[in-house]
Motif scaffolding. Structure first.
Motif, mmCIF file in Angstrom:
data_model
loop_
_atom_site.group_PDB
_atom_site.id
_atom_site.type_symbol
_atom_site.label_atom_id
_atom_site.label_comp_id
_atom_site.label_asym_id
_atom_site.label_seq_id
_atom_site.Cartn_x
_atom_site.Cartn_y
_atom_site.Cartn_z
ATOM 1 N N GLU A 138 0.795 -1.235 0.000
ATOM 2 C CA GLU A 138 0.000 0.000 0.000
ATOM 3 C C GLU A 138 0.829 1.288 0.000
ATOM 4 N N LEU A 139 2.161 1.144 0.132
ATOM 5 C CA LEU A 139 3.047 2.318 0.079
ATOM 6 C C LEU A 139 3.896 2.219 -1.181
ATOM 7 N N GLN A 140 3.988 3.325 -1.931
ATOM 8 C CA GLN A 140 4.813 3.380 -3.140
ATOM 9 C C GLN A 140 5.841 4.490 -2.996
ATOM 10 N N VAL A 141 7.060 4.191 -3.380
ATOM 11 C CA VAL A 141 8.126 5.198 -3.366
ATOM 12 C C VAL A 141 8.365 5.651 -4.803
ATOM 13 N N LEU A 142 8.105 6.927 -5.052
ATOM 14 C CA LEU A 142 8.280 7.480 -6.402
ATOM 15 C C LEU A 142 9.552 8.317 -6.431
ATOM 16 N N PHE A 143 10.577 7.801 -7.101
ATOM 17 C CA PHE A 143 11.819 8.559 -7.277
ATOM 18 C C PHE A 143 11.645 9.429 -8.501
ATOM 19 N N SER A 144 11.692 10.743 -8.300
ATOM 20 C CA SER A 144 11.385 11.640 -9.408
ATOM 21 C C SER A 144 12.618 12.416 -9.849
ATOM 22 N N THR A 145 12.781 12.536 -11.164
ATOM 23 C CA THR A 145 13.873 13.343 -11.696
ATOM 24 C C THR A 145 13.395 14.121 -12.905
ATOM 25 N N HIS A 146 14.247 15.053 -13.340
ATOM 26 C CA HIS A 146 13.923 15.893 -14.486
ATOM 27 C C HIS A 146 13.850 15.039 -15.745
ATOM 28 N N SER A 147 12.748 15.104 -16.476
ATOM 29 C CA SER A 147 12.726 14.451 -17.778
ATOM 30 C C SER A 147 13.668 15.191 -18.717
ATOM 31 N N ILE A 148 14.214 14.459 -19.674
ATOM 32 C CA ILE A 148 15.060 15.062 -20.718
ATOM 33 C C ILE A 148 14.653 14.432 -22.043
ATOM 34 N N PRO A 149 14.968 15.080 -23.166
ATOM 35 C CA PRO A 149 14.638 14.469 -24.454
ATOM 36 C C PRO A 149 15.293 13.084 -24.576
ATOM 37 N N SER A 150 14.581 12.146 -25.168
ATOM 38 C CA SER A 150 15.112 10.782 -25.295
ATOM 39 C C SER A 150 16.433 10.761 -26.051
ATOM 40 N N THR A 151 16.587 11.702 -27.008
ATOM 41 C CA THR A 151 17.853 11.744 -27.762
ATOM 42 C C THR A 151 19.009 12.155 -26.844
ATOM 43 N N ASP A 152 18.739 13.060 -25.874
ATOM 44 C CA ASP A 152 19.782 13.431 -24.900
ATOM 45 C C ASP A 152 20.113 12.237 -24.005
ATOM 46 N N ALA A 153 19.060 11.530 -23.591
ATOM 47 C CA ALA A 153 19.282 10.380 -22.703
ATOM 48 C C ALA A 153 20.170 9.343 -23.392
ATOM 49 N N ALA A 154 19.880 9.105 -24.666
ATOM 50 C CA ALA A 154 20.644 8.089 -25.412
ATOM 51 C C ALA A 154 22.125 8.449 -25.476
ATOM 52 N N LYS A 155 22.433 9.761 -25.493
ATOM 53 C CA LYS A 155 23.826 10.199 -25.609
ATOM 54 C C LYS A 155 24.464 10.495 -24.245
ATOM 55 N N SER A 156 23.744 10.240 -23.151
ATOM 56 C CA SER A 156 24.303 10.555 -21.836
ATOM 57 C C SER A 156 25.349 9.515 -21.445
ATOM 58 N N GLY A 157 26.503 9.996 -20.974
ATOM 59 C CA GLY A 157 27.617 9.093 -20.681
ATOM 60 C C GLY A 157 28.284 8.674 -21.983
ATOM 61 N N PRO A 158 29.337 7.893 -21.861
ATOM 62 C CA PRO A 158 30.065 7.480 -23.067
ATOM 63 C C PRO A 158 29.461 6.224 -23.696
ATOM 64 N N ASP A 159 29.514 6.168 -25.008
ATOM 65 C CA ASP A 159 28.933 5.038 -25.741
ATOM 66 C C ASP A 159 29.441 3.681 -25.273
ATOM 67 N N TYR A 160 30.772 3.619 -25.017
ATOM 68 C CA TYR A 160 31.368 2.298 -24.812
ATOM 69 C C TYR A 160 30.968 1.641 -23.503
ATOM 70 N N ARG A 161 30.260 2.354 -22.637
ATOM 71 C CA ARG A 161 29.839 1.721 -21.380
ATOM 72 C C ARG A 161 28.688 0.733 -21.578
ATOM 73 N N GLY A 162 28.041 0.804 -22.742
ATOM 74 C CA GLY A 162 27.003 -0.184 -23.041
ATOM 75 C C GLY A 162 25.705 0.015 -22.277
ATOM 76 N N PHE A 163 25.342 1.267 -21.970
ATOM 77 C CA PHE A 163 24.033 1.503 -21.351
ATOM 78 C C PHE A 163 22.945 1.308 -22.402
#
Ligand SMILES: CC1=C(CCC(=O)O)c2cc3nc(cc4[nH]c(cc5[nH]c(cc1n2)c(C)c5CCC(=O)O)c(CCC(=O)O)c4C)C(CCC(=O)O)=C3C
Ligand SMILES: [Fe+2]
Length: 410
Positions: free
Chosen positions: A208-233
Motif C-alpha cells: 500500500e506504500l509506493q516510493v516514487l523517485f522523481s527526476t527531471h525528464s530530458i529528451p530521449s535523444t539526450d538520454a541516449a547520448k548521456s555518458g560514453p557510448d562504450y559503457r554499453g548503457f
C-alpha cells in the motif's frame, strides 16, 4: 604520470587515439587555486523572470506556451527562484567546511543563466591570479543538461573573456552515487516511511506504500547520448541507469535502517515498498519524445484503482529545493496524489545537509590528492564516475557540437 595535455579548455583539437584513451580517473595530485561553484541561476524578482527564461532557452525551440507556463510558476513565488539563495547558503557551508578542515581554498560562485554569471567568477579568478580551478556543478547525474552544458558554458565564457589559455578548469566527478549526496535521500526515505506508517493506520507497507523517485525528464535523444557510448548503457543511457541504480540503493538502505528501529521490528521479514523511477518538468514540443512516465501520469494511470494508499515523493534528481521541486512536486504532484486519495509526503533534497557539504569537499580533495580509483567512495556498481569527460560524452544532437572544457577533446 598524467598527460594533462589531453585535458583541454574547449579548443577543438584533433582527436588522437591517445586523447580518446586518456585516463578516466586522475590519480596524480593537482594544486588547485580555487573552487568554482557553478550553478544554474534563477530570477530574483518579477522583472528578472522573462530575461532569465530567454537566457535558459536561447536557441532551444521551447514553445512560447511552455515559457508562459514556467513564467507563471516563478510569478507565483514573487518572481523569485529559491535557487540563488540555496547556492549562497551552499557556498557559505562549503567555506565553513573547508575552514574547519584547515583547507585554504577560496570558493568562487558563478551561474550559467543568471547573475552572478560565470563571467564574473572567471574574471575574479583572473584578477586574483588563480589559474587552476576545480568546478563543482550543482548537478549530480550525466546528461547534456546536467553535465555537458556546464562544460560548454565554461569553454564559451573562457573564450569570450579571453581567458581560455590562462585558466585551466577541471571538474569533480558526477556524484550521483557518492555517499554524501545519497545520505540525505536515505534519511528522507527512512523517516518518510516511518511517517507513512505512523499516519496511515494499518498501512500494509509492502502493498500500500509506493516510493516514487522523481527526476527531471530530458529528451530521449539526450538520454541516449548521456555518458560514453562504450559503457554499453541501454537506449536511455547513463542518465537513466544512474537514477535506477541510486534509487535502488536509497530504498534498500533506508529500509534496512528502518527495520533496525525497535518500533519497526515487526516489519522484519516483510517486503519493502514498491518503487518506480518517474519523470517531471517535461518541456519541448509534444512531438519530441522525452523520458517517461511523468509522475502525474504514473499516479493517474498505474496507481489509480490499485491498492496504493500512500506515496513518498523523492526528488532524487535534485540537489536542492528549487523551482521544479517547489512547483512540479510540492504543488502539482502533491495535488494529483490528493485527488487520488493518497497520503503523500515529499522527502528532502541534499540542500546544505552536512553529509552533502562534506561529501563535496571530499570530492574536491579526491582531485587535489589524485586519490586512486579503488579508494573512491561510491554506492553503485556503475561508479565511481570518471573525472575527465570522455569524447562525445553527453552531446546534444539537437543543438550540435560545441567545444566543452574539463574533458578529453573533442
Ligand atoms: C536535467 C535537468 C536539470 C537538472 C540538472 C541541473 O540542476 O542542472 C535541470 C535543472 C534546472 N532547470 C531549471 C530551470 C529551467 N529548465 C528549463 C529547461 C530544461 N531543463 C532541462 C533539463 C534539466 N534542467 C531540459 C532538457 C530543458 C529543456 C531545454 C533544453 O532542451 O535544454 C527551463 C525552460 C523552461 C522549460 O522548458 O521548462 C527552465 C526555466 C532550473 C532552475 C530552477 C529554479 O529556478 O529554481 C534548474 C536547477
Ligand atoms: Fe531545467
Amino acid at each position: 604520470m598524467t598527460d594533462t595535455s589531453m585535458i583541454t579548455n574547449g579548443q577543438v583539437l584533433a582527436a588522437t587515439p591517445a586523447a580518446a584513451s586518456g585516463p578516466e580517473h586522475v590519480e596524480t595530485p593537482t594544486a588547485y587555486d580555487a573552487i568554482l561553484l557553478a550553478g544554474f541561476g534563477g530570477p530574483e524578482g518579477q522583472d528578472d523572470v522573462i530575461p532569465f527564461l530567454r537566457n535558459v532557452t536561447r536557441g532551444r525551440g521551447i514553445p512560447d506556451e511552455r515559457l508562459e507556463e514556467v513564467a507563471h510558476h516563478y510569478r507565483h513565488f514573487g518572481g523569485v527562484s529559491p535557487i540563488n539563495a540555496q547556492n549562497r547558503a551552499l557556498k557559505a557551508a562549503l567555506e565553513a567546511e573547508l575552514a574547519s578542515r584547515g583547507i585554504d581554498m577560496p570558493v568562487l560562485w558563478g551561474n550559467r543563466n543568471w547573475a552572478p554569471y560565470l563571467e564574473e567568477a572567471f574574471t575574479e579568478a583572473a584578477d586574483k591570479g588563480y589559474t587552476k580551478l576545480v568546478a563543482i556543478a550543482t548537478s549530480a547525474y550525466s546528461s547534456f543538461s546536467s553535465c555537458r552544458q556546464y562544460r560548454e558554458d565554461y569553454a564559451r565564457v573562457l573564450n569570450e573573456t579571453g581567458l581560455i589559455d590562462t585558466i585551466q578548469i577541471d571538474k569533480i566527478r558526477q556524484f550521483f552515487d557518492h555517499p554524501g549526496f545519497v545520505r540525505p535521500f536515505i534519511d528522507g526515505v527512512r523517516d518518510g516511511m516511518a511517517r507513512a506508517i505512523a499516519e496511515n493506520e494499518g498501512l500494509d507497507v509492502a502493498t500500500e506504500l509506493q516510493v516514487l523517485f522523481s527526476t527531471h525528464s530530458i529528451p530521449s535523444t539526450d538520454a541516449a547520448k548521456s555518458g560514453p557510448d562504450y559503457r554499453g548503457f541501454d537506449e536511455h543511457g547513463a542518465y537513466e541507469a544512474q537514477h535506477l541504480a541510486v534509487g535502488e540503493v536509497v530504498l534498500d538502505q533506508a529500509w534496512a535502517e528502518l527495520l533496525e528501529q525497535p518500533e519497526h521490528a515487526h516489519l522484519r521479514g516483510t517486503s519493502k515498498p514498491g518503487w518506480k523511477l518517474v519523470y517531471q518538468s517535461r518541456s519541448g514540443p509534444p512531438t519530441q519524445p522525452w523520458l517517461e512516465p511523468d509522475i502525474n501520469d504514473y499516479m493517474n494511470e498505474d496507481l489509480k484503482g490499485g491498492p496504493t494508499r500512500a506515496v513518498l515523493i523523492v526528488p532524487l534528481g535534485f540537489v536542492s529545493d528549487h523551482m521544479e521541486v517547489m512547483w512540479d512536486l510540492d504543488e502539482e504532484a502533491t495535488e494529483t496524489a490528493g485527488e487520488l486519495g493518497f497520503w503523500s509526503l515529499r522527502t528532502q533534497t541534499p540542500g546544505i545537509d552536512p553529509a552533502y557539504v562534506s561529501g563535496l569537499v571530499d570530492l574536491v580533495l579526491e582531485r587535489v590528492n589524485g586519490t586512486p580509483k579503488a579508494e573512491r567512495p561510491h554506492m553503485t556498481d556503475i561508479g565511481p564516475w570518471y573525472d575527465v569527460c570522455r569524447p562525445g560524452c553527453c552531446e546534444n544532437v539537437r543543438a550540435g557540437f560545441k567545444p566543452a572544457a574539463a574533458g578529453v577533446a573533442p
